[in-house]
Design an enzyme around this catalytic site. Structure first.
Site, PDB file in Angstrom:
ATOM      1  CE  LYS A 124      -3.611   2.368   2.671  1.00 21.74           C
ATOM      2  NZ  LYS A 124      -4.630   2.235   3.735  1.00 21.74           N
ATOM      3  CG  ASP A 228     -11.583   6.377   7.389  1.00 23.28           C
ATOM      4  OD1 ASP A 228     -12.676   6.947   7.219  1.00 23.28           O
ATOM      5  OD2 ASP A 228     -10.784   6.157   6.458  1.00 23.28           O
TER       6      ASP A 228
HETATM    7  N1  LIG Z   1      -4.081  -6.362   2.035  1.00 20.10           N
HETATM    8  C1  LIG Z   1      -4.789  -6.154   0.923  1.00 20.10           C
HETATM    9  N2  LIG Z   1      -4.938  -7.139   0.003  1.00 20.10           N
HETATM   10  C2  LIG Z   1      -5.671  -6.926  -1.114  1.00 20.10           C
HETATM   11  N3  LIG Z   1      -6.313  -5.779  -1.413  1.00 20.10           N
HETATM   12  C3  LIG Z   1      -6.192  -4.763  -0.556  1.00 20.10           C
HETATM   13  C4  LIG Z   1      -5.434  -4.881   0.662  1.00 20.10           C
HETATM   14  N4  LIG Z   1      -5.501  -3.707   1.322  1.00 20.10           N
HETATM   15  C5  LIG Z   1      -6.256  -2.888   0.566  1.00 20.10           C
HETATM   16  N5  LIG Z   1      -6.698  -3.508  -0.566  1.00 20.10           N
HETATM   17  C6  LIG Z   1      -7.556  -2.928  -1.626  1.00 20.10           C
HETATM   18  O1  LIG Z   1      -7.219  -1.565  -1.827  1.00 20.10           O
HETATM   19  C7  LIG Z   1      -8.330  -0.711  -1.503  1.00 20.10           C
HETATM   20  C8  LIG Z   1      -7.853   0.556  -0.821  1.00 20.10           C
HETATM   21  O2  LIG Z   1      -7.201   0.239   0.394  1.00 20.10           O
HETATM   22  P1  LIG Z   1      -7.426   1.079   1.715  1.00 20.10           P
HETATM   23  O3  LIG Z   1      -6.483   0.536   2.736  1.00 20.10           O
HETATM   24  O4  LIG Z   1      -8.875   1.087   2.089  1.00 20.10           O
HETATM   25  O5  LIG Z   1      -6.928   2.536   1.296  1.00 20.10           O
HETATM   26  P2  LIG Z   1      -7.707   3.911   0.916  1.00 20.10           P
HETATM   27  O6  LIG Z   1      -9.184   3.681   1.110  1.00 20.10           O
HETATM   28  O7  LIG Z   1      -7.160   4.909   1.868  1.00 20.10           O
HETATM   29  O8  LIG Z   1      -7.346   4.214  -0.503  1.00 20.10           O
HETATM   30  C9  LIG Z   1      -9.231  -1.579  -0.626  1.00 20.10           C
HETATM   31  O9  LIG Z   1     -10.564  -1.185  -0.681  1.00 20.10           O
HETATM   32  C10 LIG Z   1      -9.009  -2.963  -1.196  1.00 20.10           C
HETATM   33  O10 LIG Z   1      -9.829  -3.170  -2.322  1.00 20.10           O
END
Ligand SMILES: Nc1ncnc2c1ncn2[C@@H]1O[C@H](COP(=O)(O)OP(=O)(O)O)[C@@H](O)[C@H]1O
Ligand SMILES: [Mg+2]
Length: 299
Positions: A124, A228
């Site tokens: 991420k 959040d």
């Molecule tokens: N560990 C993970 N494995 C697979 N997909 C992920 C993972 N973490 C996040 N995602 C995908 O990425 C999207 C965005 O991640 P998130 O942590 O919610 O960040 P933000 O909403 O701040 O952009 C999630 O809704 C999910 O679809």
């Protein structure tokens, strides 16, 4: 193309001297908005031609941004910052290669990657304060905040990683936190989709109970409030169980607005269940359960 996509594609084209130059610019950005070439040269300790050559290359690859005002100076782009973090994660033997982009959000890009043992992991990239240089140049008085995007996104990743480690150890259903560098977090890959996407989630009241049970574990055992929480940050896995993601805003339970934030989290979830599945529970009932005043939920 997102900056993570740029970084992932050109990462392999970079040599150690390129990373050194990127690193020098990164460090000097605490002081300069655009780091003068002479400064970069001073710290690089290689002949000026080599510095200029590397800067031209990095500029062409869109990893840095050049200004020619009173002097020629450079600043990192997000893709350049991404490359520094990717390099650190590769060196630390957390990742060996990248796959697909999994999601481009407002505040993060999430990528699929492989660990040295062949496991799929998620990477991420935090993106805060994303502003274009054209906007920056038009704005006055921006110099003090010149590289706030870099510090803000680094801080967000640190906060998220710390919170994830604490709740993971407390047994909350979250992706396994693996590593963090700069604005980037490596974590276990998860399957499934955001709760918001589903029409049918199986046993509705069981899903809600599982969510609240995890909110309670985070609160009681790790002393953490997500802050959040919503149907967009709850993942429904193929086996019907849930996971809670996206923790950079998390606060400790002794935070001055702790109760307000907990109630807001609960309200988001309860409004979703009420609207979509006509399952009713009050914020007060859910809150009493989470903070340990009630043993069971009236569901
Ligand atoms: N560990 C993970 N494995 C697979 N997909 C992920 C993972 N973490 C996040 N995602 C995908 O990425 C999207 C965005 O991640 P998130 O942590 O919610 O960040 P933000 O909403 O701040 O952009 C999630 O809704 C999910 O679809
Ligand atoms: Mg999210």
């Amino acid at each position: 193309m997102s900056s993570a996509e740029v970084a992932v594609q050109i990462f392999r084209k970079l040599e150690s001297e390129d990373f050194r130059i990127l690193n020098i610019i990164e460090v000097a950005m605490a002081k300069w908005e655009f780091v003068p070439v002479e400064q970069i040269h001073k710290y690089a300790k290689v002949p000026l031609e080599r510095v200029v050559y590397a800067l031209d290359k990095l500029d062409k690859l869109n990893l840095i941004y050049r200004t020619r005002g009173a002097y020629t100076g450079y600043t990192l782009n997000y893709a350049g910052y991404d490359c520094l973090a990717i390099n650190a994660l590769v060196k630390a033997e957390i990742i060996v290669s990248f796959g697909q982009i999994l999601g481009v959000g407002k505040e993060a890009d999430v990528y699929d990657a492989l660990s040295p043992s062949g496991e799929r992991i998620a990477i991420k990239f935090h993106r805060l304060g994303r502003i274009s240089f054209r906007q920056t140049r038009r704005k006055r008085g921006y110099i003090r905040e010149h590289s706030s995007w870099l510090f803000q996104s680094h801080l967000a990743a640190e906060r998220e990683f710390q919170a994830m480690k604490l709740v993971y150890e407390a047994g909350v259903s979250v992706p396994q936190p693996l590593s963090q560098n700069r604005h980037v977090i490596a974590m276990g890959m998860i399957e499934g989709g955001e709760l918001s996407r589903y029409r049918d989630i199986g046993e509705t009241s069981e899903v809600l109970q599982e969510i609240l049970c995890n909110v309670k574990k985070a609160y009681i055992k790790a002393n953490i409030i997500h802050a959040d929480l919503s149907e967009y940050n709850i993942i429904l896995q193929p086996d019907g169980h849930i996971l809670i993601i996206d923790w950079p805003q998390a606060v400790k339970t002794d935070h001055k607005n702790a109760m307000e934030l907990l109630e807001r989290d609960l309200k988001n979830v309860l409004v979703f269940f009420s609207r979509k599945f006509s399952l009713e529970l009050t914020v007060t009932e859910a809150c009493r359960y989470v903070i340990g005043e009630a043993k069971k939920l009236p569901l």
